[in-house]
Design a protein around this motif. Structure first.
Motif, mmCIF file in Angstrom:
data_model
loop_
_atom_site.group_PDB
_atom_site.id
_atom_site.type_symbol
_atom_site.label_atom_id
_atom_site.label_comp_id
_atom_site.label_asym_id
_atom_site.label_seq_id
_atom_site.Cartn_x
_atom_site.Cartn_y
_atom_site.Cartn_z
ATOM 1 N N PHE A 206 -4.157 7.433 3.416
ATOM 2 C CA PHE A 206 -2.913 6.697 3.613
ATOM 3 C C PHE A 206 -2.838 6.083 5.008
ATOM 4 O O PHE A 206 -2.175 5.063 5.202
ATOM 5 C CB PHE A 206 -1.711 7.618 3.379
ATOM 6 N N ASN A 207 -3.518 6.671 5.977
ATOM 7 C CA ASN A 207 -3.515 6.125 7.335
ATOM 8 C C ASN A 207 -4.425 4.910 7.481
ATOM 9 O O ASN A 207 -4.242 4.117 8.410
ATOM 10 C CB ASN A 207 -3.944 7.200 8.348
ATOM 11 N N LYS A 208 -5.395 4.768 6.570
ATOM 12 C CA LYS A 208 -6.391 3.708 6.743
ATOM 13 C C LYS A 208 -6.198 2.514 5.810
ATOM 14 O O LYS A 208 -6.718 1.430 6.076
ATOM 15 C CB LYS A 208 -7.806 4.292 6.559
ATOM 16 N N ILE A 209 -5.478 2.682 4.723
ATOM 17 C CA ILE A 209 -5.300 1.569 3.794
ATOM 18 C C ILE A 209 -4.212 0.615 4.301
ATOM 19 O O ILE A 209 -3.365 0.979 5.114
ATOM 20 C CB ILE A 209 -4.952 2.046 2.372
ATOM 21 N N SER A 210 -4.257 -0.612 3.813
ATOM 22 C CA SER A 210 -3.216 -1.591 4.102
ATOM 23 C C SER A 210 -3.024 -2.447 2.857
ATOM 24 O O SER A 210 -3.585 -2.175 1.798
ATOM 25 C CB SER A 210 -3.582 -2.441 5.325
ATOM 26 N N ILE A 211 -2.225 -3.491 2.973
ATOM 27 C CA ILE A 211 -1.775 -4.212 1.779
ATOM 28 C C ILE A 211 -2.914 -4.834 0.991
ATOM 29 O O ILE A 211 -2.805 -5.006 -0.218
ATOM 30 C CB ILE A 211 -0.733 -5.301 2.137
ATOM 31 N N GLU A 212 -4.026 -5.171 1.639
ATOM 32 C CA GLU A 212 -5.091 -5.880 0.935
ATOM 33 C C GLU A 212 -6.178 -4.959 0.397
ATOM 34 O O GLU A 212 -7.131 -5.435 -0.227
ATOM 35 C CB GLU A 212 -5.732 -6.936 1.859
ATOM 36 N N ASN A 213 -6.051 -3.643 0.592
ATOM 37 C CA ASN A 213 -7.203 -2.786 0.263
ATOM 38 C C ASN A 213 -6.816 -1.397 -0.243
ATOM 39 O O ASN A 213 -7.538 -0.433 -0.018
ATOM 40 C CB ASN A 213 -8.122 -2.658 1.488
ATOM 41 N N TRP A 214 -5.706 -1.275 -0.960
ATOM 42 C CA TRP A 214 -5.226 0.051 -1.355
ATOM 43 C C TRP A 214 -5.684 0.490 -2.745
ATOM 44 O O TRP A 214 -5.575 1.670 -3.083
ATOM 45 C CB TRP A 214 -3.697 0.099 -1.297
ATOM 46 N N ILE A 215 -6.230 -0.409 -3.541
ATOM 47 C CA ILE A 215 -6.545 -0.069 -4.933
ATOM 48 C C ILE A 215 -7.936 0.558 -5.088
ATOM 49 O O ILE A 215 -8.095 1.603 -5.726
ATOM 50 C CB ILE A 215 -6.409 -1.313 -5.843
ATOM 51 N N LEU A 216 -8.964 -0.087 -4.522
ATOM 52 C CA LEU A 216 -10.330 0.388 -4.777
ATOM 53 C C LEU A 216 -10.646 1.764 -4.197
ATOM 54 O O LEU A 216 -11.453 2.505 -4.797
ATOM 55 C CB LEU A 216 -11.349 -0.644 -4.296
ATOM 56 N N PRO A 217 -10.074 2.181 -3.070
ATOM 57 C CA PRO A 217 -10.303 3.575 -2.669
ATOM 58 C C PRO A 217 -9.852 4.563 -3.744
ATOM 59 O O PRO A 217 -10.498 5.596 -3.951
ATOM 60 C CB PRO A 217 -9.468 3.714 -1.386
ATOM 61 N N HIS B 177 0.817 -1.220 0.000
ATOM 62 C CA HIS B 177 0.000 0.000 0.000
ATOM 63 C C HIS B 177 0.850 1.269 0.000
ATOM 64 O O HIS B 177 0.351 2.340 -0.341
ATOM 65 C CB HIS B 177 -0.946 0.007 1.200
ATOM 66 N N GLU B 178 2.117 1.139 0.348
ATOM 67 C CA GLU B 178 2.982 2.323 0.383
ATOM 68 C C GLU B 178 3.289 2.865 -1.012
ATOM 69 O O GLU B 178 3.767 4.000 -1.146
ATOM 70 C CB GLU B 178 4.281 1.989 1.118
ATOM 71 N N VAL B 179 3.002 2.086 -2.055
ATOM 72 C CA VAL B 179 3.274 2.582 -3.410
ATOM 73 C C VAL B 179 2.262 3.649 -3.828
ATOM 74 O O VAL B 179 2.530 4.445 -4.730
ATOM 75 C CB VAL B 179 3.285 1.437 -4.456
ATOM 76 N N LEU B 180 1.090 3.683 -3.169
ATOM 77 C CA LEU B 180 0.047 4.604 -3.606
ATOM 78 C C LEU B 180 0.493 6.056 -3.477
ATOM 79 O O LEU B 180 0.114 6.904 -4.286
ATOM 80 C CB LEU B 180 -1.237 4.364 -2.804
ATOM 81 N N GLN B 181 1.306 6.349 -2.478
ATOM 82 C CA GLN B 181 1.760 7.732 -2.289
ATOM 83 C C GLN B 181 2.555 8.220 -3.501
ATOM 84 O O GLN B 181 2.490 9.409 -3.853
ATOM 85 C CB GLN B 181 2.624 7.828 -1.028
ATOM 86 N N HIS B 182 3.294 7.327 -4.156
ATOM 87 C CA HIS B 182 4.081 7.735 -5.321
ATOM 88 C C HIS B 182 3.179 8.009 -6.526
ATOM 89 O O HIS B 182 3.432 8.926 -7.314
ATOM 90 C CB HIS B 182 5.113 6.661 -5.649
ATOM 91 N N ILE B 183 2.122 7.217 -6.652
ATOM 92 C CA ILE B 183 1.164 7.444 -7.730
ATOM 93 C C ILE B 183 0.484 8.803 -7.544
ATOM 94 O O ILE B 183 0.376 9.604 -8.487
ATOM 95 C CB ILE B 183 0.134 6.301 -7.776
ATOM 96 N N TYR B 184 0.054 9.083 -6.323
ATOM 97 C CA TYR B 184 -0.584 10.375 -6.033
ATOM 98 C C TYR B 184 0.386 11.529 -6.281
ATOM 99 O O TYR B 184 -0.024 12.605 -6.749
ATOM 100 C CB TYR B 184 -1.088 10.398 -4.590
#
Length: 376
Positions: free
Chosen positions: A68-79, A19-26
């Motif tokens: 970013f505080n609420k997502i984790s490895i299994e649920n970072w894409i659909l938000p 889930h830490e990769v999402l910050q780079h996409i944003y």
């Protein structure tokens, strides 16, 4: 829509937890190097990562700090899909992954009117068993999602790639960008719960207690929806009651005084408790972890397949083949190691990472690798 800014290089961000990769996409969306909406995510992984955090509210998806505080490895894409960041998701999975069947799944994600959380209209067990399936009329602020699932066969090939990816290839031809995302557990996967208290045969006992009965595919649509809502609600009730029991055990270590929700499960849980204490009399059992392990069952299990070196090479070749088929250079590449939580075997992760990076440097020019996990 403002014109996108070209990147001088192809950035590759390597994180430990996915889930830490999402910050780079944003970050690249904010810099106008990726579109604000309707991005395509090509996601190589043994797990879908497409659940929804239980405490996530719809408005959190528009607040990066909350998200970013609420997502984790299994649920970072659909938000991100609800926020409009992702429109098309291509999940490429190895032969041993079966959480969502191969094919094209068109569905909606939206705000659940009654709760303010998020729900989806996808009638797959992956969502029903988590209580996430929601009837369309119970949602507002909906977004369309196209999920394409490609599962490789045992030889690492997929004969109908061109059929399933045709719409994606056409879209990439139009927009000329996509995000390539690779979890290293795509190449070799551990289920960290398989050997949890294995002397007591815990895994098979949890499977018997927690496994979810899926909605039959051959029903009429209205029947499937009705049954999905019923089974999803029953499943949520069951998991909440079992959580209450195991949380009580974590505090009291004895079920004889338990009074509360889920008393009907006490006899079955007691057998598990007695068996664990018989085999681990001196160990302080982590009862919350036991419940977490049980929650990984729906009508399938977490994938578990420790690959040989030859299998890893075969999957690397398949990855190269799909990259060639897409025919476009990604704008951003994200990589997750998934080794500290044991989803990618720690003794294999460095070799797999080396192979993936060599492949990316072979296929693309201007690659700049950021070992973000080393900065943590």
């Amino acid at each position: 829509m403002p014109e996108l800014r070209a990147l001088p290089e192809l950035p590759v961000y390597i994180e430990e937890d996915h889930h830490e990769v999402l910050q780079h996409i944003y970050k690249h969306i904010g810099a106008r190097q990726l579109p604000l909406e309707n991005n395509t995510l090509v996601h190589f992984d043994s797990h879908p990562d497409m659940l929804i955090p239980g405490d996530l509210r719809a408005e959190d998806c528009y607040d990066k700090s909350s998200l970013f505080n609420k997502i984790s490895i299994e649920n970072w894409i659909l938000p991100g899909a609800f926020a409009g960041i992702f429109r098309t998701i291509i999940w490429v999975c190895p032969p041993w992954s079966d959480q969502i069947p191969p094919g094209v799944h068109n569905f909606q994600i939206g705000r659940v009117k009654e709760t303010g959380g998020l729900g989806v209209t996808c009638l797959e067990s992956y969502y029903i068993s988590e209580g996430l399936y929601t009837a369309p009329d119970k949602l507002d602020s909906v977004r369309d999602v196209k999920l394409i699932v490609l599962r490789l066969d045992e030889s690492g090939n997929r004969l109908d790639w061109s059929d399933q990816l045709l719409t994606v290839k056409e879209q990439l031809d139009e927009v000329n960008h996509f995000i390539l995302d690779i979890d290293l557990d795509f190449f070799s996967t551990l289920n960290p719960f398989v050997n949890l208290y294995n002397e007591a045969n815990l895994y098979s006992q949890l499977k018997e207690l927690y496994t979810f009965k899926p909605v039959p595919k051959d029903l009429e649509l209205e029947e499937r929806i009705s049954l999905a809502l019923e089974l999803g609600e029953n499943r949520s009730i069951m998991l909440n009651r079992l959580k209450s029991i195991f949380s009580f055990l974590a505090e009291e270590e004895n079920l004889s005084t338990y009074e509360g929700l889920g008393e009907e499960y006490i006899p079955r849980v007691s057998r598990i408790v007695d068996n664990l204490r018989k085999h681990y009399p001196r160990l302080d059992i982590d009862w919350n972890l036991v419940h977490d392990a049980g929650c990984t069952f729906d009508d399938s299990e977490l994938p578990h397949h420790i690959s040989s070196k030859q299998e890893i090479q075969t999957l690397l070749a398949s990855t190269e083949k799909l990259i060639d088929y897409l025919g476009k250079k990604p704008t951003v590449i994200t990589i997750s190691r998934s080794s500290e939580d044991d989803y990618c075997p720690p003794n294999q992760v460095e070799d797999i990472q080396s192979g993936v990076l060599s492949l990316l440097q072979l296929k693309y020019s201007g690659v700049k690798i950021h070992h973000c996990y080393l900065d943590e």
